[in-house]
Scaffold this active site. Structure first.
Site, PDB file in Angstrom:
ATOM      1  N   LYS A 161     -83.249  -6.135 -42.011  1.00  0.00           N
ATOM      2  CA  LYS A 161     -83.692  -4.631 -42.293  1.00  0.00           C
ATOM      3  C   LYS A 161     -84.132  -5.061 -43.861  1.00  0.00           C
ATOM      4  O   LYS A 161     -83.553  -5.950 -44.727  1.00  0.00           O
ATOM      5  CB  LYS A 161     -82.705  -3.796 -42.327  1.00  0.00           C
ATOM      6  CG  LYS A 161     -83.253  -2.603 -42.417  1.00  0.00           C
ATOM      7  CD  LYS A 161     -81.938  -1.335 -42.371  1.00  0.00           C
ATOM      8  CE  LYS A 161     -82.538  -0.133 -42.531  1.00  0.00           C
ATOM      9  NZ  LYS A 161     -81.297   0.932 -42.120  1.00  0.00           N
ATOM     10  N   SER A 174     -82.823   5.138 -39.842  1.00  0.00           N
ATOM     11  CA  SER A 174     -83.838   4.348 -40.579  1.00  0.00           C
ATOM     12  C   SER A 174     -84.110   3.182 -40.424  1.00  0.00           C
ATOM     13  O   SER A 174     -85.217   2.482 -40.678  1.00  0.00           O
ATOM     14  CB  SER A 174     -83.147   4.534 -42.008  1.00  0.00           C
ATOM     15  OG  SER A 174     -82.109   3.654 -42.010  1.00  0.00           O
ATOM     16  N   SER A 190     -78.077   5.357 -38.343  1.00  0.00           N
ATOM     17  CA  SER A 190     -79.298   4.474 -38.365  1.00  0.00           C
ATOM     18  C   SER A 190     -79.561   3.403 -37.701  1.00  0.00           C
ATOM     19  O   SER A 190     -80.600   2.659 -37.487  1.00  0.00           O
ATOM     20  CB  SER A 190     -79.775   4.233 -39.824  1.00  0.00           C
ATOM     21  OG  SER A 190     -80.400   5.553 -40.539  1.00  0.00           O
TER      22      SER A 190
HETATM   23  N1  GLN Z   1     -80.512  10.009 -40.764  1.00  0.00           N
HETATM   24  C1  GLN Z   1     -79.549  10.001 -41.382  1.00  0.00           C
HETATM   25  C2  GLN Z   1     -79.944  10.235 -43.091  1.00  0.00           C
HETATM   26  O1  GLN Z   1     -81.046  10.520 -42.881  1.00  0.00           O
HETATM   27  C3  GLN Z   1     -78.811   8.698 -41.390  1.00  0.00           C
HETATM   28  C4  GLN Z   1     -79.522   7.684 -42.210  1.00  0.00           C
HETATM   29  C5  GLN Z   1     -78.494   6.242 -42.141  1.00  0.00           C
HETATM   30  O2  GLN Z   1     -77.791   6.080 -41.010  1.00  0.00           O
HETATM   31  N2  GLN Z   1     -79.119   5.365 -42.893  1.00  0.00           N
HETATM   32  O3  GLN Z   1     -79.222  10.257 -43.531  1.00  0.00           O
END
Ligand code: GLN
Length: 486
Positions: free
Chosen positions: A79, A154, A178
């Site tokens: 990532k 994400s 995410s």
């Molecule tokens: N969807 C969540 C957010 O927007 C989690 C994102 C994540 O786990 N990095 O914060």
């Protein structure tokens, strides 16, 4: 034999060890597939053709001399928020579009030491903020199951790349879901380890008390192999746990007889989509057939998890992201009038709109006069949620529920409504608030699209989660289903 890119990490490792395949053959096969699919899927931001080919040739040479580490020559991808020395790390942002870190993240160096080869860097929501991968400066990632749909976020690039067999293994991070949510939406397996199990050194920070690095792959077995490499104490991360790392592969085949699966009432109430419920029931039937029993439990404060998370995460983000000021590193605006203009325009031009929204919310929640009403209150809710999990897990071995409220949604469907997007995380954020390990694994398809079930364990219970998921994967073929034509 099936195509090279169809194989799991464990199968590739075996084939390499047996001399049936070389690292050059494996690496070239994955790079060719990336070249043919990435223009459409947009899962990779950077593809490391040259470095990967050279590393593959070196791995084959080392293997021929009998001097190769265990994973020598096996491909993976990171990532794009894990810092990589010599290859840019963008975090999905214009702010870091040209940033080349002077060191490797702990996770990256551990993988490298084991001999794994990086195929490149994976697309993601900017600074890991999002649930759909539509917030990337480098464009949305498409879901390989249906190109009109999101892969989740994400870590959407990580999940889409594994689902489309562009890499057998990908690193990912999970602050509020995410890893698990994109795994669920793409028919892959994903594990967010216990907070502190995997070092955050070299992982670009979003919300430091919630961020945790982990993995996405096809199977629980592959995650067990990878987790053994990246887990463990690192003195460079003060929150890294000084706790021995078990052999996660050694317990994969333990029997589930007598294991107790807890079903939180709040995950199975009338709001659960009926099709998702049927999918979860199918998984539970398999658990029962393998000798596990179920018990009803309650997570009383789960309804407060989303509002509390969306105060705590932006508060921490507003502080973490203050370092991107156009002076020390990252994007710098052209021809500033003065210092204030430099700060304002560098941040104004470098960050995307979701990141700005979070910085505003976070700064507001932390400001004098509002701190007690928002941040402190959210921390109190966090404590209650942690206690709910402790109480629930005292009655069972693992908690079970859906990972997401529905299957993958259409690109653009939720972008105008941030709250609808935030609700996508309803089943995942609480795990991070409690610091516990959680995994998402393949459940039956719903109308041709993947669904995922989630297992949450006690602290450092990664082995139990992977064992349970592996048993389900041994008894079913849901994890082998793949997008038509891919
Ligand atoms: N969807 C969540 C957010 O927007 C989690 C994102 C994540 O786990 N990095 O914060």
């Amino acid at each position: 034999m099936s195509q090279i890119t169809d194989l799991t990490l464990a199968q590739l490792k075996q084939a390499l060890g047996d001399g049936d395949l070389s690292s050059v053959e494996i690496t070239t096969a994955f790079l060719d597939r990336i070249d043919s699919l990435n223009p459409e899927l947009n899962a990779f931001i950077t593809i490391s053709h040259e470095d990967a080919c050279k590393a593959a040739a070196d791995a084959d040479a080392a293997r021929a001399k009998g001097k190769a580490p265990a994973f020598a020559g096996l491909p993976m991808a990171h990532k794009d928020l894990f810092c990589t020395d010599g290859t840019r790390t963008t975090c999905g942002s214009k702010m870091l579009a040209d940033f080349v870190a002077p060191y490797d993240a702990h996770v990256v160096s551990r993988c490298q030491q084991a001999g794994l080869i990086s195929l490149g860097k994976l697309n993601m929501d900017e600074f890991a903020m999002g649930s759909s991968n539509e917030n990337s400066f480098f464009g949305a990632v498409k879901n390989p199951w249906d190109l009109s749909r999101v892969p989740g976020g994400s870590s959407g690039g990580s999940a889409a790349a594994v689902a489309a067999r562009m890499t057998p293994l990908a690193t990912a991070t999970d602050t509020g879901g995410s890893i698990r949510q994109p795994a669920a939406l793409t028919g892959t397996s994903g594990l967010k380890p216990t907070y502190g199990r995997v070092s955050r050194f070299g992982m670009i920070a979003f919300a430091s008390s919630l961020d945790q690095g982990g993995l996405i792959a096809h199977t629980a077995e592959d995650i067990a192999l990878g987790l053994g490499l990246i887990a463990g104490h690192d003195p460079r991360d003060s929150t890294s746990a000084d706790q021995a790392v078990p052999d996660y592969t050694a317990t994969l085949n333990d029997s589930l007889k007598g294991k107790i699966i807890g079903l939180p009432a709040q995950f199975f109430d009338e709001r659960l989509d009926p099709a998702m419920r049927r999918s979860m029931d199918d998984v539970l039937d398999v658990f029962r057939s393998l000798g596990a029993t179920t018990v009803d439990v309650s997570l009383d404060h789960i309804a407060e998890a989303i509002p509390a998370y969306y105060v705590i995460a932006p508060a921490e983000a507003s502080s973490n992201l203050s370092r991107f000021d156009g002076v020390r590193f990252g994007y710098r605006a052209d021809n500033p009038k003065d210092l204030t203009d430099l700060y304002e325009r560098s941040r104004g031009e470098g960050f995307g709109s979701e990141v700005k929204r979070r910085i505003l919310i976070g700064t507001y929640a932390l400001s004098e006069g509002y701190y007690d009403a928002y941040y402190k209150k959210a921390q109190q809710i966090r404590r209650l949620i942690k206690q709910d999990f402790e109480q629930a897990l005292s009655q069972c071995d693992l908690l079970f529920g859906p990972t997401t409220p529905s299957t993958a949604f259409v690109i653009g469907e939720k972008t105008a409504d941030p709250v609808a997007m935030y609700l996508e995380d309803i089943y995942t954020v609480a795990t991070n608030m409690a610091g516990l390990p959680g995994g998402s694994f393949q459940a039956p398809l719903i109308d041709g699209l993947p669904s995922g079930y989630q297992l949450t364990g006690p602290a450092f219970g990664e082995g139990a989660i992977l064992n349970a998921a592996h048993q389900i994967q041994t008894a079913t073929d849901w994890h082998t289903l793949r997008p038509e034509g891919l």
